[in-house]
Design an enzyme around this catalytic site. Structure first.
Site, PDB file in Angstrom:
ATOM      1  N   SER A 106       1.029  -0.324  -8.201  1.00  0.00           N
ATOM      2  CA  SER A 106       0.210   0.706  -8.854  1.00  0.00           C
ATOM      3  C   SER A 106       0.725   0.870 -10.276  1.00  0.00           C
ATOM      4  O   SER A 106       1.864   0.488 -10.581  1.00  0.00           O
ATOM      5  CB  SER A 106       0.384   2.031  -8.096  1.00  0.00           C
ATOM      6  OG  SER A 106      -0.159   3.120  -8.820  1.00  0.00           O
TER       7      SER A 106
ATOM      8  N   TYR B 233       5.156   8.557  -3.523  1.00  0.00           N
ATOM      9  CA  TYR B 233       4.308   7.424  -3.929  1.00  0.00           C
ATOM     10  C   TYR B 233       4.945   6.666  -5.094  1.00  0.00           C
ATOM     11  O   TYR B 233       5.035   5.441  -5.089  1.00  0.00           O
ATOM     12  CB  TYR B 233       2.930   7.972  -4.321  1.00  0.00           C
ATOM     13  CG  TYR B 233       1.856   6.930  -4.553  1.00  0.00           C
ATOM     14  CD1 TYR B 233       1.079   6.461  -3.489  1.00  0.00           C
ATOM     15  CD2 TYR B 233       1.599   6.427  -5.825  1.00  0.00           C
ATOM     16  CE1 TYR B 233       0.072   5.522  -3.694  1.00  0.00           C
ATOM     17  CE2 TYR B 233       0.606   5.489  -6.041  1.00  0.00           C
ATOM     18  CZ  TYR B 233      -0.158   5.039  -4.969  1.00  0.00           C
ATOM     19  OH  TYR B 233      -1.149   4.111  -5.182  1.00  0.00           O
TER      20      TYR B 233
HETATM   21  P1  NAD Z   1      -7.816   3.223   1.186  1.00  0.00           P
HETATM   22  O1  NAD Z   1      -7.448   4.556   1.724  1.00  0.00           O
HETATM   23  O2  NAD Z   1      -9.249   2.919   0.899  1.00  0.00           O
HETATM   24  O3  NAD Z   1      -7.264   2.061   2.147  1.00  0.00           O
HETATM   25  C1  NAD Z   1      -5.983   2.118   2.708  1.00  0.00           C
HETATM   26  C2  NAD Z   1      -5.891   1.091   3.831  1.00  0.00           C
HETATM   27  O4  NAD Z   1      -4.582   1.173   4.420  1.00  0.00           O
HETATM   28  C3  NAD Z   1      -6.892   1.338   4.973  1.00  0.00           C
HETATM   29  O5  NAD Z   1      -7.364   0.108   5.472  1.00  0.00           O
HETATM   30  C4  NAD Z   1      -6.034   2.035   6.035  1.00  0.00           C
HETATM   31  O6  NAD Z   1      -6.517   1.889   7.362  1.00  0.00           O
HETATM   32  C5  NAD Z   1      -4.720   1.293   5.831  1.00  0.00           C
HETATM   33  N1  NAD Z   1      -3.583   1.999   6.410  1.00  0.00           N
HETATM   34  C6  NAD Z   1      -3.158   3.267   6.174  1.00  0.00           C
HETATM   35  N2  NAD Z   1      -2.090   3.545   6.950  1.00  0.00           N
HETATM   36  C7  NAD Z   1      -1.829   2.426   7.673  1.00  0.00           C
HETATM   37  C8  NAD Z   1      -0.847   2.072   8.641  1.00  0.00           C
HETATM   38  N3  NAD Z   1       0.091   2.927   9.041  1.00  0.00           N
HETATM   39  N4  NAD Z   1      -0.901   0.833   9.178  1.00  0.00           N
HETATM   40  C9  NAD Z   1      -1.854  -0.061   8.823  1.00  0.00           C
HETATM   41  N5  NAD Z   1      -2.795   0.214   7.894  1.00  0.00           N
HETATM   42  C10 NAD Z   1      -2.785   1.439   7.339  1.00  0.00           C
HETATM   43  O7  NAD Z   1      -6.908   3.044  -0.117  1.00  0.00           O
HETATM   44  P2  NAD Z   1      -7.009   2.096  -1.402  1.00  0.00           P
HETATM   45  O8  NAD Z   1      -7.272   2.953  -2.564  1.00  0.00           O
HETATM   46  O9  NAD Z   1      -7.865   0.909  -1.151  1.00  0.00           O
HETATM   47  O10 NAD Z   1      -5.477   1.659  -1.512  1.00  0.00           O
HETATM   48  C11 NAD Z   1      -4.991   0.376  -1.187  1.00  0.00           C
HETATM   49  C12 NAD Z   1      -3.681   0.144  -1.904  1.00  0.00           C
HETATM   50  O11 NAD Z   1      -3.907   0.168  -3.307  1.00  0.00           O
HETATM   51  C13 NAD Z   1      -2.618   1.208  -1.606  1.00  0.00           C
HETATM   52  O12 NAD Z   1      -1.352   0.602  -1.484  1.00  0.00           O
HETATM   53  C14 NAD Z   1      -2.667   2.076  -2.844  1.00  0.00           C
HETATM   54  O13 NAD Z   1      -1.446   2.719  -3.087  1.00  0.00           O
HETATM   55  C15 NAD Z   1      -2.976   1.039  -3.909  1.00  0.00           C
HETATM   56  N6  NAD Z   1      -3.536   1.598  -5.136  1.00  0.00           N
HETATM   57  C16 NAD Z   1      -4.726   2.283  -5.116  1.00  0.00           C
HETATM   58  C17 NAD Z   1      -5.216   2.793  -6.302  1.00  0.00           C
HETATM   59  C18 NAD Z   1      -6.522   3.540  -6.377  1.00  0.00           C
HETATM   60  O14 NAD Z   1      -6.821   4.095  -7.435  1.00  0.00           O
HETATM   61  N7  NAD Z   1      -7.308   3.568  -5.325  1.00  0.00           N
HETATM   62  C19 NAD Z   1      -4.496   2.640  -7.491  1.00  0.00           C
HETATM   63  C20 NAD Z   1      -3.295   1.952  -7.463  1.00  0.00           C
HETATM   64  C21 NAD Z   1      -2.830   1.429  -6.278  1.00  0.00           C
END
Ligand code: NAD
Length: 260
Positions: A142, A155
Site C-alpha cells: 500500500s 495497517y
Molecule cells: P476487499 O475487502 O475488497 O478484499 C479483501 C479480500 O481479502 C477478500 O477476498 C476477503 O475475503 C479476503 N480476506 C479477508 N480476510 C481474510 C482471511 N482471514 N483469510 C482469507 N482471505 C481473507 O479489499 P481490497 O481493497 O481489494 O484489498 C486487497 C488488498 O489491497 C489488501 O491487502 C489491502 O490492504 C490492499 N490495498 C487496498 C487499497 C484500496 O484502496 N482498496 C489500497 C492499498 C492497498
C-alpha cells in the site's frame, strides 16, 4: 505469456484480488482463488474464469490467520496444478482508530492477515519455485507501506513490514529465477475503502459522494481512484519475462500520493 503456469491470489473473492486473478487468467495462468464470501458467488466466479479464459481454476477457503490452513493451501495448489509459479499476497483488512483506542484483537488480526500470512505463503511456496528455477512473488502492500496516516497503526505497521519482507525475499531468491516485488496502491474503490467512506459520511452527516472526494483529495494529487484492473495489469507485468530483473521493488500506483 503465463500459459501452463499457476497463480495463487490470496483474498481473491473481492476487489483487487479478484481483478488480479482475472488479469492473470487473461494472460493464460491457471488460478487458485482464495478468500471469504458467499459460496455460490465464489463458485460462479471460479466457473466463469474457466469459461471466459479457457484455464483451470480452483478455490481454497483457507483462513489467512491460520498458518496450518495456509500451508495446506500451498500444498493443494502444487498437487492440483503441478506447480505454484505466481504467488500474489493480497488478502487484507482494515481498522481505523487512535492507537490508545485500538482494539488488541484488531491489531492481532491485521498483523496476521496483512503481514504474517505472506510469510507463511512465501516460506511454503519458495522451495518449489527454487526447484523449478522460476517464480514470481507479488505482495500487495500500500502507499501505507511507504508513508503513514493517523488512526491506522496496525495497517501501516503491517504494510511497512510487508515492504521489508519483499526486500529480504528478493535478496534471498535473486539467483533462483525468482522475483519478489511489492505493489503499493493509493486509493482503490473496493469494499475495503467503501466502508471507510461510509463511516466518514455517517460521522460527518455529509453526502457519501462529498466524503469520497474529500478522502481522495486529502492524500492524492490525482483526484481519482486507481481501479482494481490497473493493479491487475501491473501484476501481469511483474509476472512477465520483461520484468525478470525487477526484484525487491515497491511499485507505487497511487495518483502521486507518496511523491509529495
Ligand atoms: P476487499 O475487502 O475488497 O478484499 C479483501 C479480500 O481479502 C477478500 O477476498 C476477503 O475475503 C479476503 N480476506 C479477508 N480476510 C481474510 C482471511 N482471514 N483469510 C482469507 N482471505 C481473507 O479489499 P481490497 O481493497 O481489494 O484489498 C486487497 C488488498 O489491497 C489488501 O491487502 C489491502 O490492504 C490492499 N490495498 C487496498 C487499497 C484500496 O484502496 N482498496 C489500497 C492499498 C492497498
Amino acid at each position: 505469456m503465463l500459459k501452463g503456469k499457476t497463480a495463487l491470489v490470496t483474498g481473491s473473492t473481492s476487489g483487487i484480488g479478484l481483478a488480479t486473478a482475472r488479469a492473470l487468467a487473461g494472460d493464460g495462468a491457471n488460478i487458485m482463488l482464495n478468500g471469504f464470501g458467499d459460496a455460490a458467488a465464489i463458485e460462479k466466479e471460479r466457473a466463469g474464469l474457466e469459461k471466459e479464459f479457457g484455464i483451470k481454476a480452483r478455490y481454497s477457503p483457507a483462513d489467512m490467520t491460520k498458518p496450518a490452513e495456509i500451508a495446506a493451501m500451498i500444498a493443494a495448489t502444487e498437487k492440483e496444478f503441478g506447480s505454484l509459479d505466481v504467488l500474489v499476497n493480497n488478502a487484507g483488512i482494515q481498522h481505523v482508530a487512535n492507537v490508545e483506542d485500538f482494539p488488541i484483537e484488531k491489531w492481532d488480526a491485521i498483523i496476521a492477515i496483512n503481514l504474517s500470512s505472506s510469510f507463511h505463503t512465501i516460506r511454503a511456496a519458495v522451495p518449489g519455485m527454487k526447484k523449478r528455477g522460476w517464480g514470481r512473488i507479488i505482495n500487495i502492500a500500500s502507499a501505507h507501506g511507504l508513508v503513514a496516516s493517523a488512526q491506522k497503526v496496525a495497517y501501516v505497521s503491517a504494510k511497512h513490514g510487508l515492504v521489508g519482507m519483499t526486500k529480504v525475499v528478493a535478496i534471498e531468491t535473486a539467483n533462483h529465477g525468482i522475483t519478489c516485488n511489492a505493489i503499493c496502491p493509493g486509493w482503490v474503490l473496493t469494499p475495503l475503502v467503501q466502508a471507510q467512506i461510509d463511516a466518514r459520511a455517517k460521522a460527518s452527516g455529509k453526502p457519501v459522494r462529498e466524503e469520497e472526494v474529500a478522502l481522495l483529495s486529502e492524500k492524492q494529487p490525482m483526484h481519482k481512484f486507481t481501479t482494481p484492473e490497473n493493479i491487475g495489469a501491473l501484476a501481469v507485468f511483474l509476472a512477465s519475462d520483461a520484468a525478470a530483473s525487477i526484484t525487491g521493488s515497491a511499485y507505487s500506483i497511487d495518483g502521486g500520493w507518496v511523491a509529495q
